[in-house]
Design a protein around this motif. Structure first.
Motif, PDB file in Angstrom:
ATOM      1  N   UNK A 194       0.846  -1.162  -0.141  1.00  0.00           N
ATOM      2  CA  UNK A 194      -0.138   0.059   0.082  1.00  0.00           C
ATOM      3  C   UNK A 194       0.947   1.313  -0.112  1.00  0.00           C
ATOM      4  N   UNK A 195       2.193   1.138   0.179  1.00  0.00           N
ATOM      5  CA  UNK A 195       3.117   2.573   0.351  1.00  0.00           C
ATOM      6  C   UNK A 195       2.869   3.303   1.604  1.00  0.00           C
ATOM      7  N   UNK A 196       2.268   2.438   2.562  1.00  0.00           N
ATOM      8  CA  UNK A 196       2.272   2.983   3.819  1.00  0.00           C
ATOM      9  C   UNK A 196       1.962   1.859   5.009  1.00  0.00           C
ATOM     10  N   UNK A 197       1.982   2.292   6.218  1.00  0.00           N
ATOM     11  CA  UNK A 197       1.550   1.248   7.307  1.00  0.00           C
ATOM     12  C   UNK A 197       0.379   1.434   8.051  1.00  0.00           C
ATOM     13  N   UNK A 198      -0.402   2.391   7.676  1.00  0.00           N
ATOM     14  CA  UNK A 198      -1.606   2.938   8.639  1.00  0.00           C
ATOM     15  C   UNK A 198      -2.607   1.541   8.670  1.00  0.00           C
ATOM     16  N   UNK A 199      -2.972   1.387   9.907  1.00  0.00           N
ATOM     17  CA  UNK A 199      -3.917   0.182   9.959  1.00  0.00           C
ATOM     18  C   UNK A 199      -3.220  -1.006  10.533  1.00  0.00           C
ATOM     19  N   UNK A 200      -1.844  -0.844  10.565  1.00  0.00           N
ATOM     20  CA  UNK A 200      -1.119  -1.951  11.117  1.00  0.00           C
ATOM     21  C   UNK A 200      -1.532  -2.308  12.487  1.00  0.00           C
ATOM     22  N   UNK A 201      -1.858  -1.323  13.317  1.00  0.00           N
ATOM     23  CA  UNK A 201      -1.905  -1.384  14.704  1.00  0.00           C
ATOM     24  C   UNK A 201      -3.599  -1.645  14.990  1.00  0.00           C
ATOM     25  N   UNK A 202      -4.308  -0.995  14.072  1.00  0.00           N
ATOM     26  CA  UNK A 202      -5.627  -1.095  14.431  1.00  0.00           C
ATOM     27  C   UNK A 202      -6.322  -2.388  14.885  1.00  0.00           C
ATOM     28  N   UNK A 203      -5.710  -3.549  14.573  1.00  0.00           N
ATOM     29  CA  UNK A 203      -6.498  -4.672  14.902  1.00  0.00           C
ATOM     30  C   UNK A 203      -6.291  -5.058  16.547  1.00  0.00           C
TER      31      UNK A 203
END
Lengths: 289, 160
Positions: A221-230
């Motif tokens: 995706x070119x970024x890591x946003x959402x990685x820690x959401x879970x």
């Protein structure tokens, strides 16, 4: 001779009980239990360490073909895209996208499967099968979050953790059954102690899979946003907390969030906008209650 | 986690209840053995006695069934791995044999001696579905011999 016979005549039999019980070994039962249990635990630890070394050596040499054969013992394999529900097709497309972008390189195709279940969990099974439970799908809020979870499971395939865990677990199940025999209590005790040490073993694996998933997310995706959401969406009761983490195979959530954030800074991974869930699947993913 | 707690509770219960029952049983055994000390019990088949002294002789039996407790079973299953003396079962067998002998003797009050005494042991419930019930039975049997007093035997032949 004559003397002896006179002695014998004079001897009178007086019945009496023996001074001590010769038929029972005089040992303290508690002491015996401690010695035997100690010996058993020592033997199990030794076997565990040796097996761990053996499994780690072996896992590197299991070819993808052999793994596919192994997997067929557990469950019949579905072909990707065949007979999958809408949820499964969406999840499959996420995995396929990671593979087509060459962010994930695995020697065999990955199939995603959705199983009914209230638990918030996903599993990596031998033969390239990822099983996602409904409970987890209901919690997910963005595509990036789901992609991180899938990439985390792909990380387990990449590091071959699923085989490692299986190898040790399988051999241990056999060993404890052999030793314990039909005695349920002993087999239960052995399995319990094995599970505890197995959990701490897989804690490192979980962290490694997290790191791998973060790399894959950035690549796709070119970024890591959402990685820690879970980890935020995980129910509180499933977070074992600092005290109980020894009994859990997942390190406590906050620790994992922190290590992912630290890693993001180290690697200079950017943040970006989260892709919302596909409009059709939202309804599909979390059915109205 | 809960099954581990249950196992621990059962083991503790087995240990405390089992030792209490065992000590109580041993006290009873020793007391009764002391009381019956003067009546000989022997494995001999024959004994030299004038025929007229024997009043009667009859078969007597006594049997006792004793169960193993959770703690003893745990110890024994550990012994199954390492080998060696299964001390935890020895006391069970010892109690069963002595209790069976005592019951045999008690079933013939007034007997002068017991001849040809044998003890048999067997397990009960060993082949039950999950082998969770395990007990053992000891059975003692022999011939109880009642003797006439010496002055009575002298009088007896004079009667006809």
């Amino acid at each position: 001779m004559a003397r002896l016979s006179t002695c014998a005549k004079k001897m009178k039999h007086t019945p009496r009980l023996p001074s001590r019980n010769h038929n029972v070994t005089p040992v303290s039962p508690i002491r015996e239990l401690l010695i035997l249990l100690g010996g058993l635990v020592a033997a199990m630890v030794l076997i565990y360490v040796l097996l761990g070394l053996g499994a780690d050596l072996l896992v590197e040499h299991i070819s993808p073909q052999t793994e596919q054969k192994l997997a067929s013992f557990f469950a019949p394999k579905k072909n990707p895209g065949q007979g999958q529900s809408a949820k499964e097709q969406w999840l499959q497309s996420l995995v396929d996208r990671m593979e087509s972008k060459k962010c994930v390189r695995l020697p065999y195709p990955i199939t995603v499967q959705v199983s009914p279940g209230k638990h918030v969990n996903a599993m990596a099974l031998p033969g390239g099968r990822i099983v996602v439970l409904d409970g987890l799908l209901e919690r997910v809020r963005s595509e990036n979050e789901m992609a991180f979870i899938l990439a985390h499971e792909l990380g387990h395939f990449k590091h071959r953790d699923h085989l490692r865990g299986l190898g040790r677990g399988l051999v241990f199940a056999v060993v404890s059954t052999l030793i314990g025999g039909s005695d349920g209590a002993l087999a239960g005790l052995v399995q319990r102690s094995v599970q505890v040490s197995e959990s701490s073993f897989s804690r490192d694996q979980e962290s490694a899979a997290d790191s791998y998933a973060q790399d894959v997310l950035n690549c796709t995706y070119g970024h890591v946003s959402g990685a820690t959401d879970f980890f935020h969406h995980m129910p509180k009761k499933q977070d074992p907390g600092a005290f109980g983490h020894y009994f859990s195979s997942h390190p406590e959530n906050q620790r994992r969030i922190n290590s992912l954030l630290n890693r993001q800074q180290e690697k200079h991974y950017p943040n970006g906008t989260r892709i919302p869930l596909p409009p059709g699947s939202r309804k599909d993913v979390s059915p109205p209650k | 986690m809960y099954d581990l707690v249950i196992i621990l509770i059962l083991t503790a219960l087995g240990y405390f209840a089992g030792s209490w029952a065992e000590q109580k049983h041993y006290r009873s055994i020793e007391k009764r053995e002391q009381a019956m000390l003067k009546v000989p019990v022997t494995t001999m088949k024959k004994i030299k006695l004038p025929r007229e002294r024997i009043e009667k002789a009859c078969l007597v039996t006594g049997s006792a069934v004793i169960s193993v407790d959770y703690f003893k079973r745990l110890l024994a299953s550990l012994r199954n791995i390492f080998g060696g003396t299964v001390a935890s079962y020895e006391s069970l067998l010892d109690r069963a044999r002595r209790e069976a002998l005592l019951r045999m003797r008690e079933s013939a009050p007034g007997a002068s001696l017991f001849l040809n005494v044998r003890i048999e042991t067997s397990t009960i419930g060993r082949y039950s579905a999950k082998r969770n019930i395990a007990s053992l039975e000891a059975m003692a049997y022999g011939t109880a011999v009642y003797l006439r007093k010496k002055n009575e035997t002298h009088a007896a032949p004079a009667q006809p």
